[in-house]
Scaffold this active site. Sequence first.
Site, mmCIF file in Angstrom:
data_model
loop_
_atom_site.group_PDB
_atom_site.id
_atom_site.type_symbol
_atom_site.label_atom_id
_atom_site.label_comp_id
_atom_site.label_asym_id
_atom_site.label_seq_id
_atom_site.Cartn_x
_atom_site.Cartn_y
_atom_site.Cartn_z
ATOM 1 N N GLU A 164 2.030 4.971 1.884
ATOM 2 C CA GLU A 164 3.002 4.616 0.505
ATOM 3 C C GLU A 164 3.887 5.693 0.261
ATOM 4 O O GLU A 164 4.115 6.150 -0.960
ATOM 5 C CB GLU A 164 2.151 4.027 -0.821
ATOM 6 C CG GLU A 164 1.173 3.148 -0.619
ATOM 7 C CD GLU A 164 0.693 2.473 -1.854
ATOM 8 O OE1 GLU A 164 -0.020 1.451 -1.786
ATOM 9 O OE2 GLU A 164 0.728 3.319 -2.832
ATOM 10 N N GLU A 360 -4.476 -2.098 2.304
ATOM 11 C CA GLU A 360 -4.985 -1.939 0.997
ATOM 12 C C GLU A 360 -4.855 -3.222 0.228
ATOM 13 O O GLU A 360 -3.734 -3.848 0.474
ATOM 14 C CB GLU A 360 -4.535 -0.961 0.210
ATOM 15 C CG GLU A 360 -4.864 0.484 0.355
ATOM 16 C CD GLU A 360 -4.273 1.480 -0.570
ATOM 17 O OE1 GLU A 360 -3.979 1.163 -1.848
ATOM 18 O OE2 GLU A 360 -4.014 2.532 0.124
#
Length: 456
Positions: A164, A360
């Site tokens: 991220e 995720e």
Amino acid sequence: MKNFPDNFLWGAAMSAPQTEGQSSNFGKTATIWDHWFQTAPEKFYHHQGPEITSDVYDHYLEDCENMQAIGLNSLRTSISWARLLPDGKTVNPEAVAFYRRYFSAMRDHGVEPIINLFHFDTPMWLMARGGWENRESIDAFAFYARTAFELFDDLVNKWTTFNEPLVHVECGYLYQYHYPAVVDFKRAVQVGYHTLLAHKAAVKAFKEVTQTGEIGIILNISPTYSKSDTEADVLAAQRSDLLNTRSFLDPAVLGTIPDELLILLKENELMPATKSEDHALIKGNIVDFIGLNYYQPRRVQAQEKPKTPAQMPDDFYQPYDWPDKRINPHRGWEIYPEALYDVAMMMKNDYHNKPWYVSENGMGVAAEETFMNANGEIEDDYRIAFMKEHLSYLHQGIREGSNCFGYHAWTFVDCWSWLNGYKNRYGFYRLDLATRKRSVKKSGRWMKQVSENNGF
């Protein structure tokens, strides 16, 4: 029965700074989290800092046994840059020994390690030189990446560079959730640009070190949905996707920064400092696969009173509160599993059907002990329902041809979560903070069935 492709990866995701512990021992130097907790502990939930976390450093063998016990065939975690290279140049032999033991134990228990290099844990020695605002960060990261590849290539087949990357940009330079807690859009763009180049430089190093493994990047994907089909709302959604999705996904997979994004940055005096050689680095060094983290959608509408030039991203769009939304009350996040199908179709139709996986997906819940039964097990049926819904829409996307090869839940064992500490729990295993004892939750036993059946 929803069956998934052969050799599908059923696993979980973690990170070094959130689980490893021993944050000031065994040769590791400080990261921004160690420094921030030392200087401003009041910012952290219940003063829970990064020193011990889930103590995987001392429990890794037990954890690998527990991974096998619930049927995980893969796990993504990260290496601590500040542990492996405490000064950015010198290899720490204690770190090498630990990671080799850890990764070997995973493999011995039938768990494929997917190893990430950076999970928001910038070393303080780099911050002292300007951090990601300093162009030196590109070469520093590439050196770290090359070192890791050379040291662990025999144990790791799948690598990722950043988790991220947009989050460490916006949380550190726009929204004050990460150190250095700056609010400056132009500096944020520069940090993002250097992060992109560091990713590309790491991919280049990987291709030079090995020809046998695969390398990717982990991106957070919150598909944007506009309030209406009006021109203004649609434009707001397009700009949201430019900044929040395409800014890293396009360069990683297609080798290009979107022209529309460059125009938007130029119009708002936000262009980063660049060098002529950057173009070739970005154009080449394409990833082998993509990991996509999905938790919630982004709903936007046109900004009623935008500033020109833009001072923050929400000058381009503003949030829209969809009246029909479902909410996880513990995190305040919308639950919208349908978006995972849209993500699957986006990868198929817009990104050459590049191999990808859900890196995720999960549900954070506070005070989970209230769901404990008489036998001491957390009955997290809400988490099972959450995963079932999301996997159902993912399954639909796979049936329609999207090249998805795995699903990783966040997370394996309850982990420390930055300023939120242990407020919200996500794990298949419960962590007792007093004893560091692990105990399986109902969702862990459910995941074992899913993995054994390759579906549900």
